[in-house]
Scaffold this motif. Structure first.
Motif, PDB file in Angstrom:
ATOM      1  N   TYR A 114      52.935  52.189  85.592  1.00  0.00           N
ATOM      2  CA  TYR A 114      51.668  52.749  85.196  1.00  0.00           C
ATOM      3  C   TYR A 114      51.726  53.930  84.467  1.00  0.00           C
ATOM      4  CZ  TYR A 114      50.455  48.881  88.194  1.00  0.00           C
ATOM      5  OH  TYR A 114      50.495  47.512  88.923  1.00  0.00           O
ATOM      6  N   ARG A 115      51.317  54.236  83.276  1.00  0.00           N
ATOM      7  CA  ARG A 115      51.673  55.489  82.483  1.00  0.00           C
ATOM      8  C   ARG A 115      50.574  56.306  83.371  1.00  0.00           C
ATOM      9  NH1 ARG A 115      47.831  57.547  79.286  1.00  0.00           N
ATOM     10  NH2 ARG A 115      47.084  55.343  78.774  1.00  0.00           N
ATOM     11  N   GLN A 116      50.957  57.756  83.653  1.00  0.00           N
ATOM     12  CA  GLN A 116      50.284  58.912  84.274  1.00  0.00           C
ATOM     13  C   GLN A 116      49.751  59.867  83.410  1.00  0.00           C
ATOM     14  OE1 GLN A 116      49.556  58.125  87.699  1.00  0.00           O
ATOM     15  NE2 GLN A 116      50.329  56.389  87.069  1.00  0.00           N
ATOM     16  N   THR A 117      50.057  59.969  82.138  1.00  0.00           N
ATOM     17  CA  THR A 117      49.726  60.873  81.327  1.00  0.00           C
ATOM     18  C   THR A 117      49.746  60.501  79.939  1.00  0.00           C
ATOM     19  OG1 THR A 117      50.344  63.191  80.460  1.00  0.00           O
ATOM     20  CG2 THR A 117      52.188  61.718  81.155  1.00  0.00           C
ATOM     21  N   THR A 118      49.055  61.193  78.860  1.00  0.00           N
ATOM     22  CA  THR A 118      49.047  60.629  77.598  1.00  0.00           C
ATOM     23  C   THR A 118      49.904  61.376  76.775  1.00  0.00           C
ATOM     24  OG1 THR A 118      47.052  61.737  77.309  1.00  0.00           O
ATOM     25  CG2 THR A 118      46.594  59.571  77.670  1.00  0.00           C
ATOM     26  N   LEU A 146      55.026  60.739  84.366  1.00  0.00           N
ATOM     27  CA  LEU A 146      54.797  59.939  83.059  1.00  0.00           C
ATOM     28  C   LEU A 146      54.636  58.419  83.692  1.00  0.00           C
ATOM     29  CD1 LEU A 146      54.956  59.500  80.077  1.00  0.00           C
ATOM     30  CD2 LEU A 146      57.537  59.396  80.231  1.00  0.00           C
ATOM     31  N   PHE A 147      55.228  58.096  84.791  1.00  0.00           N
ATOM     32  CA  PHE A 147      55.024  56.681  85.070  1.00  0.00           C
ATOM     33  C   PHE A 147      55.020  56.718  86.747  1.00  0.00           C
ATOM     34  CE2 PHE A 147      56.954  55.657  80.834  1.00  0.00           C
ATOM     35  CZ  PHE A 147      55.788  54.532  80.501  1.00  0.00           C
ATOM     36  N   SER A 148      54.416  55.715  87.252  1.00  0.00           N
ATOM     37  CA  SER A 148      54.537  55.349  88.483  1.00  0.00           C
ATOM     38  C   SER A 148      54.582  53.826  88.830  1.00  0.00           C
ATOM     39  CB  SER A 148      53.347  55.897  89.406  1.00  0.00           C
ATOM     40  OG  SER A 148      53.440  57.391  89.607  1.00  0.00           O
ATOM     41  N   SER A 149      54.979  53.455  89.985  1.00  0.00           N
ATOM     42  CA  SER A 149      55.023  51.867  90.264  1.00  0.00           C
ATOM     43  C   SER A 149      54.178  51.726  91.443  1.00  0.00           C
ATOM     44  CB  SER A 149      56.151  51.278  90.516  1.00  0.00           C
ATOM     45  OG  SER A 149      56.914  51.883  91.598  1.00  0.00           O
ATOM     46  N   ASP A 150      53.766  50.627  91.901  1.00  0.00           N
ATOM     47  CA  ASP A 150      53.015  50.169  93.095  1.00  0.00           C
ATOM     48  C   ASP A 150      53.733  50.895  94.385  1.00  0.00           C
ATOM     49  OD1 ASP A 150      50.675  48.911  91.757  1.00  0.00           O
ATOM     50  OD2 ASP A 150      51.956  47.237  91.664  1.00  0.00           O
ATOM     51  N   ALA A 151      55.014  50.906  94.384  1.00  0.00           N
ATOM     52  CA  ALA A 151      55.780  51.356  95.658  1.00  0.00           C
ATOM     53  C   ALA A 151      56.317  52.689  95.499  1.00  0.00           C
ATOM     54  CB  ALA A 151      56.692  50.474  95.900  1.00  0.00           C
ATOM     55  N   VAL A 152      56.596  53.219  94.324  1.00  0.00           N
ATOM     56  CA  VAL A 152      57.243  54.532  94.223  1.00  0.00           C
ATOM     57  C   VAL A 152      56.512  55.425  93.133  1.00  0.00           C
ATOM     58  CG1 VAL A 152      59.273  55.575  93.488  1.00  0.00           C
ATOM     59  CG2 VAL A 152      59.417  53.447  94.822  1.00  0.00           C
TER      60      VAL A 152
END
Length: 224
Positions: A114-118, A146-152
């Motif tokens: 999932y993107r965390q910044t534009t 910049l990105f995250s996942s559900d677990a990390v």
């Protein structure tokens, strides 16, 4: 532009990064320091550095791994465009003084990020990425998540318009995924995704992954 690529295992090549370079007429030089006595380019020979993944850890006490970080530091000082995938991203973070450690979960297979910044434009909010790791980096304080996942949480960072590190992989194309799985299927065991080799192979690489890889490379190589 001369793009120097550091490849760390035979089955994890540049994939769509090569496609991008060829599209724009850039020259690629691929180095295999793990095999060929630690041969690396110099900073003066490098217009962009790509540091790919591999089965080793930045915490391993190997001369070529340390030599890579010396090169990374020189390029950080010169504000040279740099992209790191998995081990490569960890190498950048460790060069900057941040810890590389076991992640809270072993991630191997396909899962969303999932993107965390534009900051980098035109990247989708959610993408299906190939994960192949059980270590993670701390995000440099100077960088943006910049990105995250559900677990990390720490899945990617962007730094100073010039550096991007991703814990996962956008660069593999369908043939690259087959090569990774064919040669490293035993590593899938213990992943939280509960996928087997067949599951991973039957999942087509989303077209958005190459598009996003192109956006990242365009971003770090563009004039500020």
């Amino acid at each position: 532009m001369r793009i120097n690529i550091l490849q760390h295992t035979p089955n994890e090549g540049p994939g769509s990064i090569r496609t991008w370079a060829e599209k724009f007429g850039h020259q690629i030089y691929v180095y295999h320091p793990y095999q060929f006595n630690g041969i690396l380019p110099t900073a003066d020979q490098t217009d962009m550095l790509v540091i790919l993944g591999g089965p080793m850890s930045p915490n391993d006490d190997l001369p070529w791994i340390k030599a890579e970080r010396n090169l990374i530091q020189e390029l950080l000082n010169k504000d040279t465009p740099m992209f790191g995938a998995c081990f490569g991203a960890q190498q950048i973070a460790k060069t900057m003084g941040y810890v590389i450690k076991k992640s809270p979960a072993k991630e191997v297979g396909w899962a969303p990020v999932y993107r965390q910044t534009t900051t980098i434009p035109d990247i989708p909010d959610k993408l299906l990425a190939l994960h192949w790791h059980e270590e993670m980096f701390e995000i440099p304080q100077e960088a943006e998540l910049l990105f995250s996942s559900d677990a990390v949480k720490n899945q990617g960072f962007v730094l100073n318009h010039r550096v991007v590190g991703l814990q996962f992989h956008f660069e593999p194309q369908d043939n690259d995924v087959r090569e990774i799985v064919t040669n490293d299927a035993p590593y899938i065991a213990g992943s939280i995704f509960k996928q087997n080799a067949t599951d991973i192979l039957k999942t087509p690489v989303p077209k958005e992954n190459q598009e996003t890889m192109f956006q990242i490379l365009n971003y770090i190589s563009a004039d500020k």
